[in-house]
Design an enzyme around this catalytic site. Structure first.
Site, short mmCIF file in Angstrom:
data_model
loop_
_atom_site.label_atom_id
_atom_site.label_comp_id
_atom_site.label_asym_id
_atom_site.label_seq_id
_atom_site.Cartn_x
_atom_site.Cartn_y
_atom_site.Cartn_z
N GLN A 77 0.86 -1.05 0.14
CA GLN A 77 0.09 0.17 -0.18
C GLN A 77 0.98 1.07 -0.10
OE1 GLN A 77 -0.67 -2.60 1.81
NE2 GLN A 77 -2.78 -3.10 1.54
N GLN A 132 -1.87 -9.70 -3.80
CA GLN A 132 -3.22 -10.04 -3.30
C GLN A 132 -4.34 -9.19 -4.13
OE1 GLN A 132 -2.59 -9.40 0.63
NE2 GLN A 132 -1.57 -11.22 1.14
N ARG A 161 -5.00 2.78 9.73
CA ARG A 161 -5.26 2.71 11.30
C ARG A 161 -3.88 1.71 11.41
NH1 ARG A 161 -7.03 -0.55 15.16
NH2 ARG A 161 -6.28 0.13 17.39
N GLU A 212 -8.85 -4.62 5.51
CA GLU A 212 -8.65 -5.47 6.40
C GLU A 212 -9.29 -4.82 7.77
OE1 GLU A 212 -4.24 -7.57 5.75
OE2 GLU A 212 -4.46 -5.87 6.97
N TYR A 230 -7.03 -6.03 13.53
CA TYR A 230 -6.34 -7.30 14.04
C TYR A 230 -6.56 -7.09 15.49
CZ TYR A 230 -3.34 -7.42 9.93
OH TYR A 230 -3.02 -7.39 8.62
#
Length: 634
Positions: A176, A223, A463, A528, A531
């Site tokens: 990214q 990906q 983030r 995403e 996490y």
């Protein structure tokens, strides 16, 4: 993707630009005089981290300088150095002596020609895997090779002198916050988006190409990837989500998801990123491309990219340390803004209010919020372009990091029609956001768009899932991170007729994306989920719904389109956490999602892809996406 925490940042030397040559403290000095040009204007001071190269300089001298910078930046993921390497028009390298350069963190390499053919590099410009284990020898991946840029030149690939594997391709292994723009790639070997020569596992998770021409492209382990308004001779394979929009030679998507291609014949709305160049006498200027609809292929195939030229004398050339008051005074007086490389502490809003204003960052120039400020605000007026800027949250919570529209009541309203805005949309190109990582970061929302007819052309709203803040509680410090690096919402769009090409949003604590405006269009969305929720209770909506979708369209929206979207789950702090849906949209005939998916990366569960439709992504399907070809089903 899960990463090993990177090593601490390093202190880097300064680079000074003077009189057309470059003096580099701690690097090989570039002392060869620049070839004389008739009536060359006085040198322009572009700051301490700008290296201006000339084709008269010896190849070895250029390689030593640029590759020394790359070596210093290879582990500087959380560092403060920013670099811009600019190549004056001419030819660099040859078959007998190819020029081979590396690109590290926070570095742009760009030609200074009016067209990509004005700067020719015979050799290579590459980004390799970063090795995170055993002193930099194992766990070699490109999952966090962020923040680097390559643009506006012709690359004639030549690996002469490299080993056999390295000679097999020009490697651009990135993820990214990277872009390739206005690149003309020539040669018989491919341009590879994966570094398959460095020890594995060699994963990659990028990226973005626009306004470029290639022969063969190897996708490799990427990906997801967006290629927009370009030309490709061939494209090999795909992993989860490869999107082509307005690309001549793009592969067909008729067999989706095998391979996982999404192909649009044209791009709904586009505008190429502004670029710095020098004219014949050596004067600096910025070309500002015009907006297009239904675009396809490169803008420079038949001559100069359509648009306008703004001389550099019409810009306020800012440097780190310049006050916001001084910058705002220049903007209010009618100046455009050029942010030279560095980190700018911003204690109040930089206000962009005049139609047609250009804010251009060099070398990933970074605005850091201080004292809870909103670092950048853009008024609801046509033609404003913000490009090449990173916005960081600070230690005191900001309400938003970049506000577009609705910040200065009355500014622009009534003066411009809807047609004015559509013909010359506010544009954000390669604008990136970060909450945490190099330091504690806090914001309520990263990007808020409350204006109509806005174009977002490649953004990463992050983030941070890792950093050097020193967190210890939870898995990899995630419990500390959840409670300290706070960011509830990534992107909010309330404006109508907003288009996004390349929208990457990750790890926010509630809504990653909320779209409330009508007639929104998104070409490639990647997300995403966070996490780091410590428990299911921390990742649960007030009404009891498990988790928040990565992509939310408001219930009252009647028209919205998405092409190519992915939501990934890796709840490493508590693998038992469940998210109900990856995407949530209203059931309306005008709301259509094409080629969307969820995927399990090793922890956590997403029950459905969209609105209760689509198979579960969990431990039994790790790495295997669950796809929905179209929602609603035809």
């Amino acid at each position: 993707m899960p990463l090993t925490t990177p090593p601490p940042r390093r202190r880097l030397p300064r680079v000074l630009v003077a009189a057309g040559a470059v003096a580099v403290l701690g690097l090989p000095a570039l002392t060869t005089p620049v070839a004389a040009a008739p009536a060359r204007p006085a040198p322009v001071d572009l700051g301490a981290r700008v290296v201006v190269l000339d084709p008269s300089m010896p190849v070895q001298q250029i390689e030593d300088t640029v590759n020394t910078i790359a070596a210093q930046q290879v582990d500087a993921e959380m560092g403060t150095a920013r670099w811009s390497v600019l190549l004056r028009p001419g030819t660099y390298g040859s078959a007998a002596d190819p020029l081979q350069l590396r690109v590290g963190y926070y570095t742009e390499v760009a030609g200074l020609g009016a067209s990509p053919g004005d700067v020719v590099v015979h050799g290579k410009i590459e980004s390799y895997n970063r090795c995170l284990g055993d002193g930099g020898t194992t766990n070699c991946i490109a999952l966090n090779t962020f923040w680097r840029t390559l643009s506006n030149l012709t690359l004639r690939i030549d690996g002469g002198g490299q080993d056999g594997c390295r000679q097999s391709a020009n490697f651009w292994a990135v993820s990214q916050a990277v872009s390739v723009r206005r690149l003309d790639v020539q040669g018989s070997v491919p341009f590879s988006l994966m570094d398959y020569c460095t020890a594995g596992p060699q994963y990659a998770s990028g990226g973005f190409i626009a306004d470029s021409r290639f022969g063969a492209v190897v996708n490799g382990s990427q990906q997801q990837w967006l290629t927009r308004d370009s030309v490709v001779g061939s494209w090999s394979n795909g992993v989860w989500n490869q999107v082509f929009s307005g690309v001549e030679g793009a592969p067909s998507d008729e067999d989706f998801p095998t391979p996982p291609y999404t192909t649009l014949d044209t791009t709904p709305v586009s505008r190429e990123k502004p670029y710095l160049f020098v004219d014949g006498p050596g004067r600096y200027a910025v070309r500002v491309p015009a907006a297009q609809t239904a675009s396809r292929g490169v803008t420079w195939a038949d001559g100069t990219t359509p648009g306008r030229t703004v001389p550099l004398t019409d810009f306020f050339v800012a440097r780190p340390g310049d006050t916001v008051q001084r910058i705002n005074a220049a903007l209010a007086s009618g100046k455009h803004l050029l942010l030279t490389p560095g980190v700018y502490d911003v204690d109040r809003s930089i206000r962009v209010t005049r139609p047609g204003t250009v804010v251009l960052g060099m070398g990933h120039a970074t605005l850091t919020a201080v004292g809870g400020s909103v670092p950048l605000t853009v008024s609801d007026v046509p033609g404003i372009v913000v490009a090449g800027v990173t916005v960081d949250a600070g230690t005191v919570e900001s309400p938003v990091l970049l506000q577009v529209g609705a910040t200065h009541p009355g500014v622009g309203h009534g003066r411009f029609s809807d047609a004015d805005r559509a013909a010359d949309p506010i544009t954000l190109s390669d604008v990136y956001f970060r909450v945490g990582g190099p330091h504690v970061g806090r914001t309520d929302t990263a990007l808020r768009i409350d204006a109509d007819h806005v174009l977002v052309d490649h953004t990463w709203v992050w983030r941070a899932d890792h950093g050097v803040e020193g967190f210890t509680a939870g898995v990899n410090g995630d419990t500390d991170r959840w409670r300290t690096n706070t960011g509830r919402t990534g992107v909010v769009v309330t404006g109508d007729d907003v288009t996004a090409t390349g929208l990457f949003v990750e790890h926010f604590q509630q809504r990653n994306l909320v779209w409330e405006g009508e007639r929104g269009q998104v070409v490639l969305f990647q997300n995403e989920l966070p996490y780091d929720p410590p428990t299911q209770a921390d990742w649960q909506q007030p009404d009891g719904t498990l988790g928040w979708p990565g992509y939310t369209v408001a219930p009252d929206v009647t028209q919205h389109r998405l092409w190519g979207g992915g939501v990934y789950v890796f709840n490493q702090n508590d693998p038992s956490i469940v998210t109900e849906d990856g995407f949530s949209v209203p059931d309306a005939p005008g709301v259509v999602l094409e080629h969307v998916m969820t995927v399990h990366l090793g922890a956590g569960t997403v029950e459905h892809v969209v609105n209760g439709v689509g198979a579960r992504s969990d431990a039994g399907t790790t790495g295997v996406p669950s796809y929905v070809v179209r929602y609603p089903a035809p």
